[in-house]
Structures are given as structure tokens and as C-alpha cells.
Design a protein around this motif. Structure first.
Motif, short mmCIF file in Angstrom:
data_model
loop_
_atom_site.label_atom_id
_atom_site.label_comp_id
_atom_site.label_asym_id
_atom_site.label_seq_id
_atom_site.Cartn_x
_atom_site.Cartn_y
_atom_site.Cartn_z
N ALA A 315 53.49 10.33 -8.84
CA ALA A 315 54.16 10.33 -7.34
C ALA A 315 54.62 9.55 -6.81
N PRO A 416 47.96 12.03 -3.88
CA PRO A 416 47.01 12.90 -4.82
C PRO A 416 45.42 13.06 -4.91
N LYS A 432 47.08 22.18 -3.33
CA LYS A 432 48.92 21.28 -3.60
C LYS A 432 48.10 19.89 -3.77
N ASP A 433 49.04 19.37 -5.17
CA ASP A 433 48.66 17.66 -4.88
C ASP A 433 46.84 17.65 -5.67
N THR A 435 44.65 17.58 -8.94
CA THR A 435 44.83 17.44 -10.62
C THR A 435 43.35 17.52 -11.04
#
Length: 437
Positions: A315, A416, A432-433, A435
Motif C-alpha cells: 500500500a 488497508p 476493496k482494500d 485482505t
């Protein structure tokens, strides 16, 4: 009047030693069933709160305390054990720094009981421990009272099965494993626990009952370790382990879903397997499978830190050193304030050791309480989630998926998100973003 008759007629006084997540719900359940109860604890603050009608655990409501007030007394005066017909031991059984059983709380409590014990009393151990503890540790210590075991003192074991945060079951509705040391003790155990809970399950001996409890927790430990390892494998293959488990769980037989996470927490699963591995060594038996499961689960926080470092590198190229990490949830499981053995605290330590600046939010934990480990973080306060703004942190790590957390708001921080609990996807929010880790 014999003890068995006093138990049957509910004219017995029940003493519960240790007013934590196990002892306090048991004390309330015994009072609701009609017994007079004396709750003992070394913590004067707990006793004061109980007399004030304020509960400190989720499983017992303030209304429970008010409803049972006429039947309950709370004290730090252990001399009152002399007035009890039943004494139930609900104290911690942690591990030493060398991951060996620490029975000091049980041993100290047994010595205290022996110093004040009256004849015709049933003593029950509920603390989780290795098979053989009742026979080899508890009984000899109680015998120091000078009263005859099996004639004046009766001994039993009944493992606790509390599950903090589980709203489907409470102390009275969880089937209770019971075992007495001999027929007379067994009859007393059946009379007492049969009056307190809906279902009792008698097993042949205290040693079997101890093994039942430790087996239950090892079952969970090894299955969680399995899905944690599968997660690592499937991550490398680009497969979502949660999708895999959800699919497998549709099979109506032969499969039980367990889910990965950032490590194990709570008072049982991270600890109890090591009680059996320690005991097994006394018999020259290796416990390779159990020890491997413990190793996998213990290493999960390190994996989460590694994944977070990777996410930050991608990122911003910044890495963990100097980054601001927002830890979401520090309790060991969702919707409770219980911090015992919480993997979130290990994460906090690892992130800090890597040079990150760690803050946290948790609707159930406004500040870090005193803990056997992680004393450095005691008193650290949670951030106000409503005050979080864009730029408040560099990465969000979801460690505990409390229902009261506003996950959509976390996504608006523009950083993130490392989700160890699949909390974002489960709520159908944009990935989105995000994990999964």
C-alpha cells in the motif's frame, strides 16, 4: 440429618470458591434452585460489586443478583467454609512460563478448605486439569484436615462447560458431567447437580470426568489448528478458506465446521492440551498430534503480523516500523469482555516490537485490565470509534469480530484492512482494500 438428605431437601448451604466466569454463574444457578449460597473470592472488589448488585461478567445480569439476593452471601472470609455442606472449587488452572500445569490455585484453595472443613461435607473440583488431579492432588490435601475421606469428607469432580458470549446455553441448560469418589459421593453429586442443572451425565470416576473435559477442549484445539493450516495452504493457492468451509458445512454428516483466526484465546483451549501432554510424559507417551496443533495455533499471530507487513508494503512501501496500527477487538472472542489468553494481546505485542504504534477499539473492553501477561499494556484505553477520521491510522487489523462494531465505518478510513475473522465479507460489505488473513 445426613448430607444426602440435606441436599435432596435443599437445606444445604453451598460454598463456591472463585467468583469468575465459572463460579459466579454456578453460584447464581445454585441459589435459583433453592440452596443457600456463600460465594468466596480473594478479590474484595468483586465482593463489593456483588453486594452492590452490579455484575462484572456478561453471563450474570444485575437482575440475577437482585433476584437471588436473599439466598446469596459474598465474602472474602474463608473461615465461613465451616458452615458449608458443599464446597465447589472454581479457581484458575493456568500454565507456567514453561507451559507446564500450574495447580497452585487449586492447591492453595484445597489447603484453605482443609483448615476450615466440617464433617459431612461434599467437596467438588470444577477447574479444568489433568486426569488424576482429584485423586492425586485434591484428596491428599483435604485429608490433612484429619477428617476421613469417604466417611466424613466426600469428593467429586464436575468440569465446567461455560462458553462466554453463547446466548443459546446457560449454566442450567448445559449438560453437566459428574463423578463422585465412590457410591456415596456419587449419590451426593447427583442430588446436588441434579437440582441445579437440567441434565446430569454421570461417568464412572473423577479421572474419567477430568479426561472428558480435557478431551472436549483438545478436540476444538486440533480442529481449529487444522483449519488454520488449511487457510495458510489455500491462501497460497488463491482459494478462500471461508468459502471452502461454508461449502463443506452443507454436508449433513461427517463434517463439523471450524473457522480460522488470529490464534486461540480463552481460559481453556490454549491451555488444556498442554495439561494432557504434560501428564502423558509421566507415562512415556508422546502427544505429537496435540503438540503440533498447539504449535500451529500459537504461531498464528506471527502469520497475521507477516501478512500485515506485506499489506503495508504494497500500500505504501512503509512496512510496520513507524506505522499506526488500529487493532479492532482485543477480547478473545466476539461479544464478550473476556481477555484471558486473547491472541489480540499477542498481536499488540508483536506489532509494537516491530516498531508500530498500536491503538485499539473494542466496545466491550474500554481499557486493558490487569493480566498475568502483558502488564505493559494494563490501563491502556480504547479509542472512541466515533472519533476516528481518515488518516487516523495506516492499517486496520480486525482481531475480534464483535457485532457492535461499525465495520462499514472502518472502510471509510481509507486504509488497508487485514481481516482475520472474515467480518467484512460476512456482512456483505465491499472488499476493496480488504485482505483476509
Amino acid at each position: 440429618m445426613t448430607l444426602l438428605k440435606r441436599l435432596t431437601d435443599k437445606e444445604a448451604t453451598v460454598g463456591v470458591i472463585g467468583l469468575g466466569y465459572v463460579g459466579l454463574p454456578l453460584a447464581i444457578a445454585a441459589a435459583k434452585s433453592g440452596y443457600q449460597v456463600i460465594g468466596f473470592d480473594v478479590d474484595v472488589t468483586k465482593v463489593e460489586r456483588l453486594y452492590a448488585g452490579t455484575s462484572y461478567i456478561e453471563a450474570v445480569a444485575d437482575t440475577d443478583l437482585s433476584l437471588t439476593r436473599p439466598s446469596c452471601a459474598w465474602t472474602t472470609d474463608f473461615a465461613q467454609i465451616a458452615t458449608c455442606d458443599v464446597v465447589v472449587i472454581c479457581v484458575p488452572t493456568p500454565l507456567t512460563q514453561h507451559r507446564e500445569p500450574d495447580l497452585s490455585f487449586v492447591e492453595d484453595t484445597a489447603r484453605t478448605i482443609a483448615a476450615h472443613l466440617s464433617a459431612d461435607t461434599l467437596v467438588v473440583l470444577e477447574s479444568t486439569t489433568w486426569p488424576g488431579t482429584t485423586d492425586e492432588v485434591l484428596k491428599p490435601l483435604l485429608a490433612a484436615s484429619g477428617l476421613a475421606l469417604g466417611q466424613e469428607i466426600f469428593v467429586g469432580y464436575s468440569p465446567e462447560r461455560e462458553d462466554p458470549g453463547n446466548t443459546s446455553f446457560r449454566t442450567q441448560t448445559i449438560p453437566k458431567i459428574i463423578a463422585g469418589d465412590g457410591p456415596q459421593a456419587q449419590a451426593m453429586m447427583e442430588a446436588f447437580y441434579g437440582a441445579v442443572v437440567e441434565t446430569i451425565v454421570a461417568v464412572p470416576s473423577p479421572t474419567v470426568a477430568e479426561a472428558v473435559k480435557i478431551t472436549e477442549n483438545i478436540f476444538r484445539s486440533v480442529n481449529i489448528a487444522l483449519v488454520n493450516e488449511l487457510k495458510l495452504i489455500y491462501d497460497e493457492m488463491g482459494i478462500d478458506v471461508w468459502d471452502v468451509i461454508d461449502g463443506a458445512a452443507t454436508k449433513p454428516f461427517g463434517f463439523m465446521p471450524f473457522y480460522p483466526g488470529p490464534g486461540l484465546g480463552g481460559h481453556c483451549i490454549p491451555i488444556d492440551p498442554f495439561y494432557l501432554t504434560w501428564r502423558a510424559r509421566k507415562f512415556d507417551v508422546r502427544t505429537r498430534f496435540i503438540e503440533l496443533a498447539g504449535e500451529i495455533n500459537t504461531n498464528m499471530p506471527d502469520h497475521i503480523v507477516h501478512r500485515t507487513r506485506e499489506v503495508l508494503d504494497r500500500a505504501s512501501g512503509k512496512g510496520l516500523n513507524g506505522s499506526r496500527v488500529l487493532l479492532v477487538g482485543v477480547a478473545y472472542k466476539k461479544n464478550v469482555s473476556d481477555m484471558r489468553e486473547s491472541p489480540a494481546m499477542r498481536l499488540m505485542q508483536l506489532f509494537s516490537d516491530a516498531g508500530a504504534k498500536v491503538s485499539f477499539i473494542d466496545p466491550h473492553v474500554p481499557r486493558i485490565p490487569p493480566m498475568r501477561e502483558y502488564g505493559l499494556y494494563e490501563g491502556r484505553q480504547a479509542l472512541d470509534p466515533d472519533a476516528l477520521e481518515v488518516g487516523a491510522c495506516d492499517v486496520v487489523v480486525i482481531a475480534t469480530d464483535h457485532d457492535a462494531i461499525d465495520y462499514a465505518a472502518l472502510l471509510t478510513l481509507g486504509v488497508p484492512v487485514v481481516d482475520t475473522r472474515n467480518a467484512i465479507a460476512k456482512r456483505g460489505l465491499p472488499m476493496k482494500d480488504v485482505t483476509k488473513a
